[in-house]
Design a protein around this motif. Structure first.
Motif, PDB file in Angstrom:
ATOM      1  N   ILE A 177     -39.156  -5.371 -42.022  1.00 56.33           N
ATOM      2  CA  ILE A 177     -38.994  -5.460 -43.473  1.00 56.33           C
ATOM      3  C   ILE A 177     -39.651  -6.739 -43.971  1.00 56.33           C
ATOM      4  O   ILE A 177     -39.452  -7.819 -43.399  1.00 56.33           O
ATOM      5  CB  ILE A 177     -37.508  -5.449 -43.874  1.00 56.33           C
ATOM      6  N   ALA A 178     -40.437  -6.632 -45.022  1.00 60.47           N
ATOM      7  CA  ALA A 178     -41.083  -7.788 -45.632  1.00 60.47           C
ATOM      8  C   ALA A 178     -40.863  -7.728 -47.144  1.00 60.47           C
ATOM      9  O   ALA A 178     -41.013  -6.672 -47.756  1.00 60.47           O
ATOM     10  CB  ALA A 178     -42.571  -7.799 -45.313  1.00 60.47           C
ATOM     11  N   VAL A 179     -40.511  -8.853 -47.717  1.00 62.47           N
ATOM     12  CA  VAL A 179     -40.335  -8.961 -49.174  1.00 62.47           C
ATOM     13  C   VAL A 179     -41.346  -9.964 -49.698  1.00 62.47           C
ATOM     14  O   VAL A 179     -41.481 -11.069 -49.169  1.00 62.47           O
ATOM     15  CB  VAL A 179     -38.909  -9.418 -49.537  1.00 62.47           C
ATOM     16  N   CYS A 180     -42.091  -9.551 -50.729  1.00 60.79           N
ATOM     17  CA  CYS A 180     -43.085 -10.439 -51.313  1.00 60.79           C
ATOM     18  C   CYS A 180     -43.239 -10.120 -52.793  1.00 60.79           C
ATOM     19  O   CYS A 180     -42.593  -9.208 -53.322  1.00 60.79           O
ATOM     20  CB  CYS A 180     -44.424 -10.300 -50.581  1.00 60.79           C
ATOM     21  N   ARG A 181     -44.131 -10.860 -53.438  1.00 59.71           N
ATOM     22  CA  ARG A 181     -44.392 -10.639 -54.863  1.00 59.71           C
ATOM     23  C   ARG A 181     -45.786 -10.051 -55.049  1.00 59.71           C
ATOM     24  O   ARG A 181     -46.759 -10.565 -54.486  1.00 59.71           O
ATOM     25  CB  ARG A 181     -44.286 -11.961 -55.620  1.00 59.71           C
TER      26      ARG A 181
END
Length: 444
Positions: free
Chosen positions: A93-97
């Motif tokens: 899982i990766a969270v970015c903008r």
């Protein structure tokens, strides 16, 4: 790719309810096919299929990932690194903008290794609303925590914050930290009850705020807490600790001037410092400071009341204590029923008066108690109104008990004139001799 369209159709339908995009990747060939994407991702112009999935991801990252998140994402989408992580955990899982159309959107990217170990499911989800909700909740929490430690009236730290600081100091004291240095200054406003009773709680609140400003301006490098109605505690540190005697003297001098000139709140204060190896807890330091504050409070009140009475030159008579107490009692009764306006009351036998604190402050008089008030007050009367004023004063002092009606101009402390309209009365004793003269002065 050879894909079971029915099976993946069912998968796509299920995942479409939770994600904004899903694609299927062949690890051996890097080819991929997209099953769906939401309208939100139209900006990306995602192809329906392609031959170089990881190269495609890198290109997309350069185009839409926020610059501050780019290196982080580039490391995550590296094929070797991603496969290693998936074989260890089966998912990543990766969270970015993303920056799309000038707007920042928070995105969650989920990679899942299929059971055949030959394919990857990649899913994208817009979590901007969730992120904003969480951010708002955290902001509210931070705000609530901050407000829980602030005093609503003064804006400084309250008793909750004070208790936390005390707990920290007690912990350091228990460790016998030889480098620990601090002092405590206890402060209390003199005569706050009198201010509340005579002028109302709004003036009392104003006195608390003014006292707070005085304390904070003097102890600008230390933590100041409001720990009670009119009680403040200062925990001295750093430069304020080094200058503690100088600053205490400054606070006491300003308080004495305020008491003498009625120019502000009189703050009683006492100080104590922590003695390493002697004091076993913060409370021992506090108790010494508190006791010294009460000693200072007595000192501020020990000055004879007569020294706070304005007495024109040549005044010899002195009102007995019992008559003064009776005057105060009558004044209090008059004040509670007066409503707006300045209240005054004169004991005619001794020509001794008490006037409202509000009038004293507004017109810059020296004290609320005065002998021969007519001589003091006439200095404030407009010259053109002086003759009429003196006629009324003379009539009252010579026993005329008739209610009078007059208006005149009087000079306030700032030099401006205001029209005043008194409503007066005379109280006589059992033999008909005028004994008290009082009333209300209404500013027009």
């Amino acid at each position: 790719m050879n894909i079971d369209q029915v099976a993946f159709g069912q998968v796509a339908t299920t995942l479409a309810k939770h994600f904004d995009s899903m694609y299927y990747v062949d690890i051996e060939t890097d080819s991929f096919i997209e099953f769906f994407h939401s309208e939100m991702l139209n900006y990306l112009k995602l192809p329906e299929q392609g031959e170089d999935f990881f190269g495609f991801l890198a290109d997309q990252a350069r185009r839409v990932v926020h610059p501050d998140d780019f290196e982080y994402i580039l490391n995550l989408i590296n094929k070797e690194a991603l496969l290693k992580k998936l074989r260890e955990n089966t998912s990543s899982i990766a969270v970015c903008r993303f920056v799309m159309g000038g707007k920042i959107v928070h995105i969650c990217h989920v990679s899942i290794l299929c059971e055949d170990n030959k394919h990857i499911l990649g899913c994208i989800k817009d979590i901007e609303s969730e992120f904003r909700d969480r951010e708002e909740e955290e902001q509210i929490l931070r705000s609530s925590e901050r407000l829980a430690r602030l005093d609503e009236l003064t804006g400084i730290k309250n008793k909750n914050a004070y208790s936390e600081h005390v707990d920290t100091l007690n912990e350091l004291i228990s460790r016998r930290d030889k480098k620990l240095e601090f002092g405590v200054v206890m402060c209390d406003i003199n005569d706050l009850k009198l201010i509340n009773d005579s002028r109302g709680h709004s003036f009392g609140d104003e006195a608390i705020q003014k006292a707070c400003r005085i304390i904070c301006e003097i102890y600008e490098n230390s933590a100041v807490y409001r720990i009670g109605g009119d009680e403040f505690a200062v925990i001295l540190t750093d430069e304020d600790y080094e200058r503690r005697y100088e600053l205490l003297e400054k606070l006491r001098k300003e308080s004495e001037d305020n008491a003498r000139l009625r120019s502000g709140p009189a703050v009683a204060c006492g100080m104590s410092v922590y003695h390493s190896g002697v004091d076993k807890s913060f409370s021992e330091v506090f108790d010494r400071a508190d006791a010294r504050m009460y000693d200072n409070k007595k000192e501020l009140k020990s000055e004879s009341l007569l020294k706070k009475i304005e007495r024109p030159e040549g005044t010899d008579s002195t009102i007995p204590d019992e008559r003064r107490r009776q005057l105060d009692s009558l004044f209090g009764a008059l004040y509670t029923t007066a409503g707006d306006g300045y209240v005054f009351l004169t004991d005619l036998r001794y020509n001794f008066s008490r006037w409202s604190l509000s009038l004293i402050n507004d017109f810059g008089l020296q004290a609320e108690y005065m002998y021969h008030v007519e001589k003091i007050w006439e200095k404030h009367i407009h010259p053109e109104d002086m003759e009429r004023y003196l006629e009324v004063v003379d009539a009252v002092l010579h026993g005329n008990s008739v209610l009078y009606s007059i208006s005149y101009r009087a000079r306030r402390a700032d030099g401006t004139y205001v029209i005043l309209k008194p409503r007066g009365f005379v109280l006589s004793d059992s033999e008909g001799v005028p004994e008290y003269f009082g009333g209300i002065i209404i500013p027009q």
